[in-house]
Structure formats: structure tokens, C-alpha cells
Design a protein around this motif. Structure first.
Motif, mmCIF file in Angstrom:
data_model
loop_
_atom_site.group_PDB
_atom_site.id
_atom_site.type_symbol
_atom_site.label_atom_id
_atom_site.label_comp_id
_atom_site.label_asym_id
_atom_site.label_seq_id
_atom_site.Cartn_x
_atom_site.Cartn_y
_atom_site.Cartn_z
ATOM 1 N N SER A 7 -1.493 -24.783 30.521
ATOM 2 C CA SER A 7 -0.344 -25.138 31.361
ATOM 3 C C SER A 7 0.959 -24.482 30.918
ATOM 4 O O SER A 7 1.973 -24.599 31.597
ATOM 5 N N SER A 8 0.943 -23.797 29.774
ATOM 6 C CA SER A 8 2.176 -23.214 29.245
ATOM 7 C C SER A 8 2.017 -21.714 29.012
ATOM 8 O O SER A 8 0.969 -21.259 28.547
ATOM 9 N N THR A 59 -9.411 -19.663 36.151
ATOM 10 C CA THR A 59 -9.158 -19.994 37.546
ATOM 11 C C THR A 59 -8.105 -21.102 37.580
ATOM 12 O O THR A 59 -7.345 -21.263 36.618
ATOM 13 N N SER A 60 -8.014 -21.816 38.656
ATOM 14 C CA SER A 60 -7.073 -22.936 38.765
ATOM 15 C C SER A 60 -7.677 -23.963 39.702
ATOM 16 O O SER A 60 -8.715 -23.716 40.341
ATOM 17 N N GLU A 61 -7.024 -25.101 39.798
ATOM 18 C CA GLU A 61 -7.492 -26.126 40.739
ATOM 19 C C GLU A 61 -7.500 -25.562 42.157
ATOM 20 O O GLU A 61 -8.441 -25.787 42.926
ATOM 21 N N ASP A 89 -2.557 -23.463 35.042
ATOM 22 C CA ASP A 89 -1.596 -24.048 35.975
ATOM 23 C C ASP A 89 -1.236 -22.991 37.016
ATOM 24 O O ASP A 89 -1.042 -21.816 36.696
ATOM 25 N N SER A 90 -1.157 -23.422 38.282
ATOM 26 C CA SER A 90 -0.923 -22.471 39.369
ATOM 27 C C SER A 90 0.334 -21.642 39.165
ATOM 28 O O SER A 90 0.404 -20.482 39.574
ATOM 29 N N SER A 91 1.333 -22.217 38.507
ATOM 30 C CA SER A 91 2.592 -21.494 38.295
ATOM 31 C C SER A 91 2.424 -20.294 37.367
ATOM 32 O O SER A 91 3.237 -19.364 37.381
ATOM 33 N N ALA A 102 -2.062 -13.375 44.662
ATOM 34 C CA ALA A 102 -3.271 -13.031 43.917
ATOM 35 C C ALA A 102 -4.262 -14.192 43.927
ATOM 36 O O ALA A 102 -3.876 -15.346 43.736
ATOM 37 N N PRO A 103 -5.545 -13.911 44.148
ATOM 38 C CA PRO A 103 -6.551 -14.969 44.066
ATOM 39 C C PRO A 103 -6.623 -15.498 42.643
ATOM 40 O O PRO A 103 -6.528 -14.733 41.685
ATOM 41 N N HIS A 104 -6.779 -16.787 42.502
ATOM 42 C CA HIS A 104 -6.734 -17.425 41.183
ATOM 43 C C HIS A 104 -8.087 -17.300 40.480
ATOM 44 O O HIS A 104 -8.800 -18.279 40.260
#
Length: 274
Positions: A7-8, A59-61, A89-91, A102-104
Motif C-alpha cells: 500500500s506504500s 495485481t490489485s483488487e 493499492d490502486s493508487s 494501465a491494466p493492473h
């Protein structure tokens, strides 16, 4: 299934990913030091699904809500349950990729042993070869790798001064061609001249030999030499090669090197099929 979270941007693994993306010698040093390259995007990840060299996925959620991404992640996990999967994290994706929307999905690919030294050479390199002479644009290098794979030229020698073959941008432009190729890089001109047994054909604008008049020469294995964007083919390579020109409208100074490579390689294919 619950995956590890990042997340960071201060996360050590995320910092490593950013280093692997770096251009020039900084990125190359990071890739050789870690023994890994970064695959960005669903197409590249799909290319290596089912290959144990794809050791880590990111990847991400939001990414896992995409059926194509979810299928790639879970298909690879089913074959290699030890694969590490991280949800970013998506950010963080805007920091990780310079692609718009961009695809995650990304992956860490373990480099083949042949890629872990830039001075690797072999005593003899027989058959068809493509020689890249100081081509510095990653997009051009990747496009040539993709073209070479499509034309059946599987041996690539990248001389010292070329963009790193395993850089993120070269991988992206190659669109999975790396899996089909035998890649040698960091060679000196002399190493290439000593190892390559096929006659050298150098694509150069001022050569008298017209590409489309070559017949018998292309029926046997050849080594096509494609020179740097600004300076062309090195003089010492030209001295050992047959210069070949592509006829173009005289109002146009030259062709992009990846375009020239495509024309030369597929003319070779056409002659052999004829």
C-alpha cells in the motif's frame, strides 16, 4: 484467496520494481543484480503463464475484477502454487506504469542464465542471425525482436551500446518475442565477427547492391546487421559485410531501423519460399 498487500510507495519490493523499470545503465544494473525483469501488462504476463520463470505476480483488487487478469493469475497459480502474488493499492499503479489506464497486472520474470552477463559469447554461432549494432531506442529494439521471431530468425546478437534486451520498454515492444529467441548481448564487434559463421549482410543506405536483386545469397544462412539510428553500421563490421540497400524514393533520406529490418528479413523469407 487472500494475497499480500502493498500500500506504500516506500515498500522495499515496490522500490525494487521501480528500479527494474529504470532506463539506461541504472535499470540494466538493477535487472542483472536481481536476476529479474518486469513484465508489464496482460499480454506479456499471459505469454509467460505456465512458465516457472514467472515467479511473482502483481495485481490489485480492481485488477482481479477483470476476467482476463483473474484468469491469468489463477491459471498460473494452479500450475505453480508457490508463485507469490501481491495486491498493490490502486493508487500505486500510476507510479508503476507510464501507460494511460494501465491494466493492473505485472510480473517478475527470472532472467535466463544467458542474460545475467552482458559479456557472454560462444565459440561459434551458426545459421541465420540478426545483429543489432548500437541501436539505442528501446522501441526499435523490441520491434526488431518481434519481427525477427515472426520471420523465423531466432538468434539475436546485440552488440555493446544497444538498449538492454530485457528492459521494460523492449519487453513491451517485443510483445512476447523474447520467449522464442536466443538472445546474446553485450558482445564486442570482434566477438561477433569471430563467432558468426554466416556471411554478413549490412543494411545501409548507400550500398550499390539492391536488396531485391539478391537471390542465391539469401537461400543460405545469413547474418543481417542493422546499424544504429544515427550512425549506421560500424565501419569494422561494414568492412566484413556485403552492403545492401533498400530502394526508396530519393526524396526520403532513410527508413526507421525497425522498418528496414522487417523489409530485409521478410525479403529473405520470400526468396526462400520462392
Amino acid at each position: 484467496m487472500k494475497f499480500d498487500q502493498i500500500s506504500s510507495k516506500e515498500n522495499p519490493l515496490f522500490k525494487e520494481l521501480r528500479l527494474l523499470q529504470a532506463t539506461g545503465s541504472k535499470g540494466q544494473k538493477a535487472r542483472l543484480s536481481s536476476g529479474c525483469a518486469l513484465l508489464e501488462g496482460i499480454h506479456l504476463v499471459q505469454t509467460w503463464v505456465g512458465d516457472p520463470a514467472l515467479e511473482t505476480l502483481f495485481t490489485s483488487e480492481l485488477g482481479l475484477q477483470n476476467p482476463e487478469i483473474a484468469e491469468a493469475v489463477y491459471a498460473h497459480l494452479e500450475m505453480f502454487p508457490q508463485t507469490r502474488v501481491y495486491e498493490l493499492d490502486s493508487s500505486l499503479w500510476n507510479l508503476l506504469s507510464d501507460l494511460i489506464n494501465a491494466p493492473h497486472i505485472a510480473g517478475l520474470l527470472k532472467l535466463p542464465k544467458s542474460a545475467l552477463t552482458t559479456t557472454q559469447s560462444i565459440a561459434s554461432l551458426d545459421g541465420d542471425v540478426v545483429v543489432l549494432d548500437r541501436i539505442q531506442d528501446a522501441g526499435n529494439v523490441g520491434a526488431i525482436l518481434r519481427t525477427a521471431a515472426a520471420a523465423g530468425f531466432t538468434q539475436i546478437v546485440a552488440l555493446s551500446g544497444c538498449a538492454h534486451l530485457w528492459s521494460t520498454k523492449v519487453l513491451r515492444a517485443g510483445m512476447g518475442a523474447h520467449r522464442l529467441l536466443d538472445l546474446y548481448e553485450g558482445w564486442s564487434n570482434q566477438q561477433a565477427l569471430s563467432a558468426i559463421t554466416s556471411p554478413l549482410m549490412a543494411a545501409t543506405a548507400d550500398a550499390e547492391q539492391d536488396l531485391f536483386n539478391l537471390k542465391c545469397e539469401l537461400l543460405k544462412p545469413v547474418a543481417w546487421v542493422m546499424g544504429s539510428e544515427g550512425q549506421g553500421v560500424s565501419e569494422d563490421l561494414l568492412a566484413q559485410a556485403k552492403g545492401v540497400s533498400i530502394p526508396i524514393d530519393p526524396r526520403v533520406e532513410s527508413l526507421n531501423v525497425s522498418t528496414a529490418a522487417a523489409i530485409c528479413l521478410f525479403e529473405t523469407v520470400r526468396v526462400r519460399r520462392g
